[in-house]
Design a protein around this motif. Structure first.
Motif, mmCIF file in Angstrom:
data_model
loop_
_atom_site.group_PDB
_atom_site.id
_atom_site.type_symbol
_atom_site.label_atom_id
_atom_site.label_comp_id
_atom_site.label_asym_id
_atom_site.label_seq_id
_atom_site.Cartn_x
_atom_site.Cartn_y
_atom_site.Cartn_z
ATOM 1 N N TYR A 55 0.831 -1.209 0.000
ATOM 2 C CA TYR A 55 0.000 0.000 0.000
ATOM 3 C C TYR A 55 0.864 1.257 0.000
ATOM 4 O O TYR A 55 0.544 2.241 -0.674
ATOM 5 C CB TYR A 55 -0.948 0.011 1.205
ATOM 6 C CG TYR A 55 -2.235 -0.722 0.958
ATOM 7 C CD1 TYR A 55 -3.302 -0.091 0.334
ATOM 8 C CD2 TYR A 55 -2.387 -2.052 1.350
ATOM 9 C CE1 TYR A 55 -4.494 -0.764 0.110
ATOM 10 C CE2 TYR A 55 -3.576 -2.728 1.138
ATOM 11 C CZ TYR A 55 -4.623 -2.083 0.518
ATOM 12 O OH TYR A 55 -5.794 -2.744 0.286
ATOM 13 N N ALA A 98 2.117 1.806 -3.508
ATOM 14 C CA ALA A 98 1.042 2.319 -4.364
ATOM 15 C C ALA A 98 0.788 3.798 -4.074
ATOM 16 O O ALA A 98 0.593 4.596 -4.999
ATOM 17 C CB ALA A 98 -0.240 1.508 -4.157
ATOM 18 N N HIS A 137 3.621 5.802 -5.528
ATOM 19 C CA HIS A 137 3.492 5.804 -6.978
ATOM 20 C C HIS A 137 2.434 6.827 -7.391
ATOM 21 O O HIS A 137 2.648 7.608 -8.327
ATOM 22 C CB HIS A 137 3.125 4.406 -7.468
ATOM 23 C CG HIS A 137 3.140 4.262 -8.955
ATOM 24 N ND1 HIS A 137 2.972 3.054 -9.566
ATOM 25 C CD2 HIS A 137 3.278 5.155 -9.955
ATOM 26 C CE1 HIS A 137 3.027 3.198 -10.883
ATOM 27 N NE2 HIS A 137 3.199 4.489 -11.146
ATOM 28 N N LEU A 138 1.296 6.829 -6.706
ATOM 29 C CA LEU A 138 0.259 7.822 -6.987
ATOM 30 C C LEU A 138 0.829 9.231 -6.843
ATOM 31 O O LEU A 138 0.635 10.078 -7.726
ATOM 32 C CB LEU A 138 -0.929 7.647 -6.038
ATOM 33 C CG LEU A 138 -1.976 8.767 -6.076
ATOM 34 C CD1 LEU A 138 -2.695 8.787 -7.418
ATOM 35 C CD2 LEU A 138 -2.961 8.604 -4.924
ATOM 36 N N CYS A 166 2.926 3.497 -17.397
ATOM 37 C CA CYS A 166 3.874 3.860 -16.348
ATOM 38 C C CYS A 166 5.278 4.153 -16.883
ATOM 39 O O CYS A 166 5.928 3.304 -17.477
ATOM 40 C CB CYS A 166 3.935 2.753 -15.300
ATOM 41 S SG CYS A 166 4.881 3.237 -13.863
ATOM 42 N N ARG A 197 9.782 0.688 -10.310
ATOM 43 C CA ARG A 197 8.678 0.103 -11.061
ATOM 44 C C ARG A 197 8.838 0.411 -12.556
ATOM 45 O O ARG A 197 8.925 1.552 -12.947
ATOM 46 C CB ARG A 197 7.365 0.682 -10.542
ATOM 47 C CG ARG A 197 6.166 0.114 -11.189
ATOM 48 C CD ARG A 197 4.926 0.660 -10.504
ATOM 49 N NE ARG A 197 3.774 0.141 -11.141
ATOM 50 C CZ ARG A 197 3.312 -1.089 -10.965
ATOM 51 N NH1 ARG A 197 3.901 -1.884 -10.125
ATOM 52 N NH2 ARG A 197 2.258 -1.507 -11.600
ATOM 53 N N VAL A 247 -0.766 -0.644 -14.748
ATOM 54 C CA VAL A 247 -0.927 -1.044 -13.357
ATOM 55 C C VAL A 247 -2.089 -2.027 -13.266
ATOM 56 O O VAL A 247 -3.062 -1.931 -14.011
ATOM 57 C CB VAL A 247 -1.150 0.184 -12.439
ATOM 58 C CG1 VAL A 247 0.122 1.000 -12.320
ATOM 59 C CG2 VAL A 247 -2.278 1.065 -12.936
ATOM 60 N N TYR A 303 -3.601 -3.184 -7.848
ATOM 61 C CA TYR A 303 -2.783 -2.007 -7.552
ATOM 62 C C TYR A 303 -3.651 -0.755 -7.538
ATOM 63 O O TYR A 303 -3.554 0.086 -6.654
ATOM 64 C CB TYR A 303 -1.678 -1.900 -8.604
ATOM 65 C CG TYR A 303 -0.509 -1.029 -8.208
ATOM 66 C CD1 TYR A 303 0.499 -1.528 -7.391
ATOM 67 C CD2 TYR A 303 -0.407 0.275 -8.661
ATOM 68 C CE1 TYR A 303 1.588 -0.742 -7.053
ATOM 69 C CE2 TYR A 303 0.673 1.068 -8.334
ATOM 70 C CZ TYR A 303 1.673 0.549 -7.518
ATOM 71 O OH TYR A 303 2.746 1.329 -7.179
ATOM 72 N N VAL A 304 -4.554 -0.646 -8.517
ATOM 73 C CA VAL A 304 -5.444 0.514 -8.585
ATOM 74 C C VAL A 304 -6.404 0.517 -7.401
ATOM 75 O O VAL A 304 -6.710 1.575 -6.855
ATOM 76 C CB VAL A 304 -6.211 0.545 -9.924
ATOM 77 C CG1 VAL A 304 -7.269 1.637 -9.933
ATOM 78 C CG2 VAL A 304 -5.233 0.745 -11.078
ATOM 79 N N ARG A 329 -5.709 -0.471 -4.478
ATOM 80 C CA ARG A 329 -4.910 0.060 -3.373
ATOM 81 C C ARG A 329 -4.841 1.584 -3.450
ATOM 82 O O ARG A 329 -4.964 2.272 -2.444
ATOM 83 C CB ARG A 329 -3.492 -0.515 -3.404
ATOM 84 C CG ARG A 329 -3.424 -1.954 -2.980
ATOM 85 C CD ARG A 329 -2.013 -2.485 -3.048
ATOM 86 N NE ARG A 329 -1.970 -3.834 -2.510
ATOM 87 C CZ ARG A 329 -0.874 -4.547 -2.408
ATOM 88 N NH1 ARG A 329 0.285 -4.050 -2.825
ATOM 89 N NH2 ARG A 329 -0.916 -5.751 -1.903
ATOM 90 N N VAL A 330 -4.629 2.102 -4.660
ATOM 91 C CA VAL A 330 -4.585 3.556 -4.850
ATOM 92 C C VAL A 330 -5.920 4.176 -4.450
ATOM 93 O O VAL A 330 -5.969 5.206 -3.777
ATOM 94 C CB VAL A 330 -4.205 3.900 -6.311
ATOM 95 C CG1 VAL A 330 -4.475 5.357 -6.629
ATOM 96 C CG2 VAL A 330 -2.740 3.554 -6.564
#
Length: 182
Positions: free
Chosen positions: A44, A47, A50-51, A78, A84, A89, A93-94, A96-97
């Motif tokens: 998390y 993620a 990354h966001l 990405c 990464r 994604v 993963y999304v 989690r975002v």
């Protein structure tokens, strides 16, 4: 005690959370307190970073984060700095975002726009859902999904159920991109 982001990265090039660094730290601590395993917490955290990195690259301010931003993030190819290097994604993963966005929205860091109210189901749709419950032994999730599908199709079908037939319904489904077996 939760490891810091620097400890987790072991000298590797992690993505920089920038303006979201404090909320990311609060979020990962929150997950740790809830009893999540370190692998989950680090996933998390990655993620969330990354966001944040992607927001910086796309020049989207933290205050402008909404559900649409999560959708844009989901579609991005990405090229973000860090360890990464994927084309896109994953759905996991999304999600989690989205959970990160929900968390920072709950904390008042971003202003969440209220979700639009779902339309009130048409009387006939409710009757159809009741029929599904009684005669088809399907789950509530399936009943809800079928109800929403019918609600989307109703405007195109017209107000006279007597004029509906399988051919018309299939035609409306194809036009709307909906998939529902008849």
């Amino acid at each position: 005690m939760a490891k810091s982001i620097e400890d987790h990265c072991h000298g590797l090039r992690c993505m920089d959370a920038g303006d979201l660094a404090p909320p990311v730290t609060v979020f990962t601590r929150h997950l740790t307190v809830l009893g999540h395993k370190s692998l989950t917490v680090s996933g998390y955290g990655a993620a969330a970073r990354h966001l944040a990195q992607w927001l910086t690259l796309t020049k989207i301010a933290v205050v402008d984060i909404d559900d649409g931003v999560a959708d844009q993030f989901a579609r991005h190819r990405c090229r973000c700095r860090g360890i990464r290097r994927e084309r896109g994604v994953s759905v996991k993963y999304v999600s989690r975002v989205r959970r990160v966005i929900e968390f920072i929205g709950e904390r008042g860091i971003i202003q969440r726009k209220p979700k639009p109210a779902l339309p009130t189901p048409h009387r006939r749709v409710v009757e159809f859902q009741d029929w599904l419950r009684q005669h088809r032994c399907v789950t509530e999730l399936t009943i809800d999904r079928h109800g929403r599908m019918v609600m989307r199709l109703l405007p195109a079908l017209g107000i006279s159920p007597r004029s509906w037939n399988a051919q018309l319904i299939r035609h409306v489904q194809r036009r709307s991109g909906s998939h529902w077996p008849l």
